[in-house]
Design an enzyme around this catalytic site. Sequence first.
Site, PDB file in Angstrom:
ATOM      1  N   GLU A 181      -1.117  -5.706   7.885  1.00  0.00           N
ATOM      2  CA  GLU A 181      -0.646  -7.100   7.799  1.00  0.00           C
ATOM      3  C   GLU A 181       0.799  -7.267   8.273  1.00  0.00           C
ATOM      4  O   GLU A 181       1.292  -8.404   8.361  1.00  0.00           O
ATOM      5  CB  GLU A 181      -0.770  -7.607   6.358  1.00  0.00           C
ATOM      6  CG  GLU A 181      -2.173  -7.968   5.912  1.00  0.00           C
ATOM      7  CD  GLU A 181      -3.069  -6.762   5.674  1.00  0.00           C
ATOM      8  OE1 GLU A 181      -2.568  -5.734   5.183  1.00  0.00           O
ATOM      9  OE2 GLU A 181      -4.272  -6.833   6.003  1.00  0.00           O
TER      10      GLU A 181
ATOM     11  N   PHE B 294       0.865  -1.180   0.000  1.00  0.00           N
ATOM     12  CA  PHE B 294       0.000   0.000   0.000  1.00  0.00           C
ATOM     13  C   PHE B 294       0.906   1.236   0.000  1.00  0.00           C
ATOM     14  O   PHE B 294       1.852   1.319   0.776  1.00  0.00           O
ATOM     15  CB  PHE B 294      -0.881  -0.009   1.248  1.00  0.00           C
ATOM     16  CG  PHE B 294      -2.176   0.744   1.104  1.00  0.00           C
ATOM     17  CD1 PHE B 294      -3.377   0.069   0.928  1.00  0.00           C
ATOM     18  CD2 PHE B 294      -2.198   2.131   1.159  1.00  0.00           C
ATOM     19  CE1 PHE B 294      -4.581   0.764   0.820  1.00  0.00           C
ATOM     20  CE2 PHE B 294      -3.389   2.834   1.043  1.00  0.00           C
ATOM     21  CZ  PHE B 294      -4.588   2.152   0.876  1.00  0.00           C
TER      22      PHE B 294
ATOM     23  N   HIS C 200      -9.823   5.604   8.236  1.00  0.00           N
ATOM     24  CA  HIS C 200      -9.134   4.315   8.242  1.00  0.00           C
ATOM     25  C   HIS C 200      -7.723   4.483   8.815  1.00  0.00           C
ATOM     26  O   HIS C 200      -7.183   3.579   9.431  1.00  0.00           O
ATOM     27  CB  HIS C 200      -9.044   3.841   6.786  1.00  0.00           C
ATOM     28  CG  HIS C 200      -9.068   2.355   6.609  1.00  0.00           C
ATOM     29  ND1 HIS C 200     -10.091   1.571   7.063  1.00  0.00           N
ATOM     30  CD2 HIS C 200      -8.192   1.511   6.023  1.00  0.00           C
ATOM     31  CE1 HIS C 200      -9.830   0.318   6.761  1.00  0.00           C
ATOM     32  NE2 HIS C 200      -8.681   0.257   6.140  1.00  0.00           N
TER      33      HIS C 200
ATOM     34  N   ALA D 114      -0.097  -2.043   5.750  1.00  0.00           N
ATOM     35  CA  ALA D 114       0.591  -1.958   7.043  1.00  0.00           C
ATOM     36  C   ALA D 114      -0.097  -2.797   8.119  1.00  0.00           C
ATOM     37  O   ALA D 114       0.550  -3.279   9.049  1.00  0.00           O
ATOM     38  CB  ALA D 114       0.679  -0.503   7.487  1.00  0.00           C
TER      39      ALA D 114
ATOM     40  N   PHE E 184      10.615  -0.653  13.848  1.00  0.00           N
ATOM     41  CA  PHE E 184       9.417  -0.009  13.304  1.00  0.00           C
ATOM     42  C   PHE E 184       9.793   1.065  12.282  1.00  0.00           C
ATOM     43  O   PHE E 184      10.181   2.181  12.636  1.00  0.00           O
ATOM     44  CB  PHE E 184       8.625   0.611  14.458  1.00  0.00           C
ATOM     45  CG  PHE E 184       7.289   1.168  14.071  1.00  0.00           C
ATOM     46  CD1 PHE E 184       6.257   0.325  13.664  1.00  0.00           C
ATOM     47  CD2 PHE E 184       7.040   2.530  14.116  1.00  0.00           C
ATOM     48  CE1 PHE E 184       5.006   0.839  13.315  1.00  0.00           C
ATOM     49  CE2 PHE E 184       5.792   3.051  13.781  1.00  0.00           C
ATOM     50  CZ  PHE E 184       4.774   2.199  13.378  1.00  0.00           C
TER      51      PHE E 184
ATOM     52  N   ALA F  31       3.886   2.513   4.893  1.00  0.00           N
ATOM     53  CA  ALA F  31       3.519   3.935   4.839  1.00  0.00           C
ATOM     54  C   ALA F  31       2.014   4.062   5.013  1.00  0.00           C
ATOM     55  O   ALA F  31       1.247   3.569   4.183  1.00  0.00           O
ATOM     56  CB  ALA F  31       3.953   4.541   3.506  1.00  0.00           C
ATOM     57  N   VAL F  32       1.616   4.708   6.097  1.00  0.00           N
ATOM     58  CA  VAL F  32       0.195   4.969   6.316  1.00  0.00           C
ATOM     59  C   VAL F  32       0.015   6.480   6.202  1.00  0.00           C
ATOM     60  O   VAL F  32       0.639   7.247   6.940  1.00  0.00           O
ATOM     61  CB  VAL F  32      -0.290   4.469   7.687  1.00  0.00           C
ATOM     62  CG1 VAL F  32      -1.811   4.478   7.740  1.00  0.00           C
ATOM     63  CG2 VAL F  32       0.237   3.074   7.978  1.00  0.00           C
TER      64      VAL F  32
ATOM     65  N   ARG G 159      10.200  11.838   3.790  1.00  0.00           N
ATOM     66  CA  ARG G 159      10.836  10.883   4.713  1.00  0.00           C
ATOM     67  C   ARG G 159      11.215   9.572   4.020  1.00  0.00           C
ATOM     68  O   ARG G 159      11.600   8.609   4.670  1.00  0.00           O
ATOM     69  CB  ARG G 159       9.888  10.606   5.884  1.00  0.00           C
ATOM     70  CG  ARG G 159       9.786  11.812   6.772  1.00  0.00           C
ATOM     71  CD  ARG G 159       8.615  11.817   7.673  1.00  0.00           C
ATOM     72  NE  ARG G 159       8.334  13.199   8.083  1.00  0.00           N
ATOM     73  CZ  ARG G 159       7.300  13.592   8.765  1.00  0.00           C
ATOM     74  NH1 ARG G 159       6.401  12.726   9.145  1.00  0.00           N
ATOM     75  NH2 ARG G 159       7.122  14.858   9.066  1.00  0.00           N
TER      76      ARG G 159
HETATM   77  N1  INI Z   1      -2.529   0.374   4.397  1.00  0.00           N
HETATM   78  C1  INI Z   1      -1.339   1.049   4.407  1.00  0.00           C
HETATM   79  O1  INI Z   1      -0.284   0.421   4.457  1.00  0.00           O
HETATM   80  N2  INI Z   1      -1.339   2.399   4.333  1.00  0.00           N
HETATM   81  C2  INI Z   1      -2.491   3.140   4.285  1.00  0.00           C
HETATM   82  O2  INI Z   1      -2.398   4.390   4.212  1.00  0.00           O
HETATM   83  C3  INI Z   1      -3.737   2.463   4.303  1.00  0.00           C
HETATM   84  N3  INI Z   1      -4.975   3.216   4.250  1.00  0.00           N
HETATM   85  O3  INI Z   1      -4.941   4.455   4.286  1.00  0.00           O
HETATM   86  O4  INI Z   1      -6.047   2.636   4.184  1.00  0.00           O
HETATM   87  C4  INI Z   1      -3.720   1.039   4.355  1.00  0.00           C
HETATM   88  N4  INI Z   1      -4.868   0.302   4.349  1.00  0.00           N
HETATM   89  C5  INI Z   1      -4.893  -1.110   4.093  1.00  0.00           C
HETATM   90  C6  INI Z   1      -4.639  -1.954   5.331  1.00  0.00           C
HETATM   91  O5  INI Z   1      -3.298  -1.872   5.746  1.00  0.00           O
HETATM   92  C7  INI Z   1      -4.943  -3.431   5.081  1.00  0.00           C
HETATM   93  O6  INI Z   1      -4.115  -3.912   4.058  1.00  0.00           O
HETATM   94  C8  INI Z   1      -6.410  -3.697   4.681  1.00  0.00           C
HETATM   95  O7  INI Z   1      -7.301  -3.066   5.618  1.00  0.00           O
HETATM   96  C9  INI Z   1      -6.693  -5.226   4.683  1.00  0.00           C
HETATM   97  O8  INI Z   1      -6.506  -5.793   5.975  1.00  0.00           O
END
Ligand code: INI
Length: 154
Positions: free
Chosen positions: A59, A23, A89, A57, A114, A81-82, A128
């Site tokens: 997972e 992601f 979410h 993230a 981390f 990266a979130v 970053r």
């Molecule tokens: N996963 C990320 O790694 N970064 C994000 O910014 C993000 N957003 O914004 O939704 C994100 N969502 C997916 C999440 O990590 C799972 O893969 C998904 O919910 C399935 O479990």
Amino acid sequence: MPKSFQGDLNGEGHTIGIVVSRFNEFITGRLLDGAMECLMQHGVKDEDIEVAHVPGAFEIPSVARRMAAKNKYDAILCLGAVIRGGTPHFEYVSGEASRGVGTVALEASIPVLFGVLTTDNLEQATERAGAKSGNKGWETALAAIEMINLYKQI
Ligand code: INI
């Protein structure tokens, strides 16, 4: 004088597991590149690095735990990266990723690092991940080497 401990930055002979999420791959790919570059520059061999790719993230912790349980690596790097954007979410995913990696780190007998960016927007994440404010993947890899060498002393 108290006895003090500090890990050095020699990565020779270390075996490293990396968990990286897809992601926001534009960012996480750069974190992975930064981590790889740092490890190699500090003496870790390419063939001693293994990378597990996960969807997001959320997972990362479960896969980091499986890797830690293999007793095969000297440290596990968690890269992701979130990005807040406009989605609620964000709080759930970033919270679970940090809490989960923290739990794995406390349970494991090896360092679990981390390297998950949590930013308000793409610009901050880009900064970053290789631009203005360094590369979080690189920093995480350097911290891993130091922590491996510290764990060996304590
Ligand atoms: N996963 C990320 O790694 N970064 C994000 O910014 C993000 N957003 O914004 O939704 C994100 N969502 C997916 C999440 O990590 C799972 O893969 C998904 O919910 C399935 O479990």
